[in-house]
Design a protein around this motif. Structure first.
Motif, short mmCIF file in Angstrom:
data_model
loop_
_atom_site.label_atom_id
_atom_site.label_comp_id
_atom_site.label_asym_id
_atom_site.label_seq_id
_atom_site.Cartn_x
_atom_site.Cartn_y
_atom_site.Cartn_z
N THR A 1 -0.66 7.62 6.43
CA THR A 1 -1.84 6.76 6.47
C THR A 1 -1.87 5.73 5.06
O THR A 1 -1.21 6.37 4.07
CB THR A 1 -3.07 7.70 6.16
N TRP A 2 -2.46 4.59 5.31
CA TRP A 2 -2.73 3.81 4.11
C TRP A 2 -3.98 2.91 4.39
O TRP A 2 -4.67 3.02 5.29
CB TRP A 2 -1.50 2.67 4.20
N VAL A 3 -4.26 2.26 3.48
CA VAL A 3 -5.68 1.61 3.66
C VAL A 3 -5.50 0.28 3.84
O VAL A 3 -4.57 -0.45 3.24
CB VAL A 3 -6.74 1.75 2.29
N ALA B 1 -7.65 14.05 2.44
CA ALA B 1 -6.55 14.56 1.57
C ALA B 1 -6.15 13.13 0.61
O ALA B 1 -5.82 13.55 -0.53
CB ALA B 1 -5.45 15.02 2.53
N HIS B 2 -5.97 11.85 1.02
CA HIS B 2 -5.52 10.92 0.39
C HIS B 2 -6.51 10.71 -0.84
O HIS B 2 -6.15 10.48 -2.06
CB HIS B 2 -5.15 9.61 1.24
N TRP B 3 -7.74 10.75 -0.42
CA TRP B 3 -8.76 10.30 -1.43
C TRP B 3 -8.75 11.48 -2.48
O TRP B 3 -8.56 11.03 -3.95
CB TRP B 3 -10.06 10.48 -0.89
N ARG C 1 1.05 -1.21 -0.09
CA ARG C 1 0.30 0.10 0.10
C ARG C 1 0.93 1.45 -0.03
O ARG C 1 2.01 1.19 0.80
CB ARG C 1 -0.89 0.05 1.08
N GLU C 2 0.15 2.24 -0.65
CA GLU C 2 0.95 3.62 -0.57
C GLU C 2 0.93 4.19 0.95
O GLU C 2 -0.12 4.08 1.31
CB GLU C 2 0.45 4.63 -1.82
N VAL C 3 2.01 4.77 1.38
CA VAL C 3 1.86 5.56 2.68
C VAL C 3 1.69 6.86 2.19
O VAL C 3 2.68 7.35 1.56
CB VAL C 3 2.88 5.36 3.44
N PHE C 4 0.77 7.36 2.33
CA PHE C 4 0.28 9.08 2.29
C PHE C 4 0.57 9.72 3.18
O PHE C 4 0.29 9.52 4.35
CB PHE C 4 -1.10 8.97 1.55
N VAL C 5 1.57 10.84 3.21
CA VAL C 5 1.88 11.63 4.17
C VAL C 5 1.28 13.14 4.27
O VAL C 5 1.31 13.58 2.82
CB VAL C 5 3.53 11.67 4.26
N VAL C 6 0.81 13.46 5.25
CA VAL C 6 0.31 14.83 5.40
C VAL C 6 0.81 15.48 6.69
O VAL C 6 0.71 14.94 7.77
CB VAL C 6 -1.26 14.60 5.44
N PRO C 7 1.49 16.65 6.36
CA PRO C 7 2.08 17.41 7.44
C PRO C 7 0.67 17.96 8.18
O PRO C 7 -0.30 18.36 7.57
CB PRO C 7 2.85 18.75 6.81
N LEU C 8 0.79 18.05 9.53
CA LEU C 8 -0.12 18.69 10.64
C LEU C 8 0.32 19.76 11.19
O LEU C 8 1.53 19.75 11.76
CB LEU C 8 -0.61 17.76 11.47
#
Length: 145
Positions: A87-89, A47-49, A12-19
């Motif tokens: 995040t990942w699914v 954000a990933h979607w 799975r892709e690991v999608f990174v979002v700064p907070l």
């Protein structure tokens, strides 16, 4: 008792979002309030979607959160920088997907982790719909070098 630390799946892709930690996120205990974490889980999934699917797909389909489960492991204090969510699914189960999130500090230490259960719905009717097989591709890990 907290569960074992969540680890991303290799497929799975690991999608990174700064907070951003804002003053209004801090509660009377001097750290980010629990409610903020729930918002972050939702924001990161959205954000990933939005990053992986085009406008036509996002107009046709929507997601409804069914539940959130969060383990709080390390408080995030005022002025903290470098906070990020990864995040990942998981695997689709009919109309449902589990989404996993790790919230880490600037040193990569796990502050919180969460699992959210999301249900795919037709945007107009809000009726649940089985997740199409072609929807998994954009969440898959890319080729490794």
């Amino acid at each position: 008792m907290a569960r074992a630390q969540l680890q991303p799946r290799e497929d799975r892709e690991v999608f990174v979002v700064p907070l951003d930690v804002r003053p209004e996120h801090i509660d009377e205990n001097g750290h980010v309030n629990n409610v903020v974490y729930v918002g972050w889980l939702q924001d990161v999934g959205t954000a990933h979607w939005n990053a992986r699917f085009d406008e036509a797909t996002r107009t046709k389909w929507s997601w409804v959160a069914l539940r959130h489960e969060i383990d709080y492991l390390r408080g995030i204090e005022p002025g903290a920088t470098g906070i990020a969510a990864r995040t990942w699914v998981g695997d689709p189960q009919g109309p449902r997907f589990n989404r996993y999130v790790r919230i880490e500090d600037a040193e990569g230490r796990l502050c919180a982790q969460g699992v959210s259960e999301w249900c795919l719905v037709e945007a107009k009717s809000l009726r649940p719909s089985r997740i199409p097989a072609d929807m998994l591709g954009p969440f898959a890990a890319g080729p490794t070098a």
